[in-house]
Design a protein around this motif. Structure first.
Motif, PDB file in Angstrom:
ATOM      1  N   THR A   1       0.816  -1.217   0.000  1.00 40.97           N
ATOM      2  CA  THR A   1       0.000   0.000   0.000  1.00 40.97           C
ATOM      3  C   THR A   1       0.848   1.265   0.000  1.00 40.97           C
TER       4      THR A   1
ATOM      5  N   SER B   1      -7.253  -6.805   0.468  1.00 36.91           N
ATOM      6  CA  SER B   1      -7.616  -6.397   1.820  1.00 36.91           C
ATOM      7  C   SER B   1      -6.597  -7.006   2.770  1.00 36.91           C
ATOM      8  N   LYS B   2      -6.288  -6.255   3.810  1.00 40.41           N
ATOM      9  CA  LYS B   2      -5.265  -6.699   4.757  1.00 40.41           C
ATOM     10  C   LYS B   2      -5.818  -7.793   5.657  1.00 40.41           C
ATOM     11  N   PRO B   3      -4.977  -8.727   6.069  1.00 45.32           N
ATOM     12  CA  PRO B   3      -3.558  -8.831   5.741  1.00 45.32           C
ATOM     13  C   PRO B   3      -3.355  -9.416   4.344  1.00 45.32           C
ATOM     14  N   PHE B   4      -2.410  -8.839   3.623  1.00 45.34           N
ATOM     15  CA  PHE B   4      -2.069  -9.340   2.293  1.00 45.34           C
ATOM     16  C   PHE B   4      -1.330 -10.676   2.436  1.00 45.34           C
TER      17      PHE B   4
ATOM     18  N   GLN C   1       5.251  -9.842  10.551  1.00 44.33           N
ATOM     19  CA  GLN C   1       4.439  -9.352   9.448  1.00 44.33           C
ATOM     20  C   GLN C   1       4.999  -8.033   8.956  1.00 44.33           C
TER      21      GLN C   1
ATOM     22  N   ASP D   1       2.054  -4.569   5.363  1.00 43.14           N
ATOM     23  CA  ASP D   1       0.793  -4.964   4.736  1.00 43.14           C
ATOM     24  C   ASP D   1       0.288  -6.317   5.210  1.00 43.14           C
ATOM     25  N   GLY D   2       1.009  -6.969   6.104  1.00 42.23           N
ATOM     26  CA  GLY D   2       0.546  -8.228   6.670  1.00 42.23           C
ATOM     27  C   GLY D   2       1.174  -9.477   6.092  1.00 42.23           C
ATOM     28  N   TYR D   3       2.074  -9.351   5.106  1.00 42.97           N
ATOM     29  CA  TYR D   3       2.753 -10.533   4.595  1.00 42.97           C
ATOM     30  C   TYR D   3       3.562 -11.171   5.723  1.00 42.97           C
TER      31      TYR D   3
END
Length: 143
Positions: free
Chosen positions: A14, A68-71, A122, A125-127
């Motif tokens: 993002t 949408s998060k988490p990616f 994480q 973006d949550g990856y």
């Protein structure tokens, strides 16, 4: 000439600058090259490579569904590092909490067990990023 690996994940992000702060300042990657006008950066850490591309709804990017998060649900990226302790320290200093605490784990690979000191964090973006320090191999005690 820069060597590009045969498999390099490209992650949609993002905010490229926030992601670069995480990947470069915290994890230790370097920017191999970037195209700021496209919101793109190609990163490298001792041969571990990843591309980051900032989401732009007007750029015709290859998105199969709304993000949408988490990616990155359902995937974690394992990255070998020489030592996990300095990375954990940098993450703590930057305010990133670990998703899974650091621990030593042994995984069976046929007749041996492969050891690694690992933790999961994480990205912005949550990856899920799993950093691994190799501990060597040992014989399997029982199968």
């Amino acid at each position: 000439m820069f060597h590009r690996n045969r498999l390099v994940p490209e992650l949609m992000v993002t905010h490229l600058e926030k992601s670069l702060a995480f990947w470069v300042a915290c994890l230790g990657f370097s920017i191999a090259y970037q195209r700021p006008e496209d919101g793109f950066a190609y990163l490298d850490l001792n041969g571990a490579q990843v591309m980051l591309e900032q989401v732009d709804p007007h750029a015709g990017q290859w998105l199969t569904a709304a993000l949408s998060k988490p990616f990155g649900r359902g995937i974690n990226l394992q990255i070998d590092v020489e030592a996990v302790a300095p990375v954990i320290h940098r993450l703590e200093q930057a305010g990133f909490a670990l998703f899974r605490a650091c621990k030593d784990t042994w995984y069976r690979a046929d007749n041996v067990e492969v050891g690694q000191r690992e933790f999961i964090v994480q990205d912005p973006d949550g990856y899920l990023i799993r950093l691994v320090e190799r501990l060597g191999e040992r014989q399997v005690s029982s199968i």
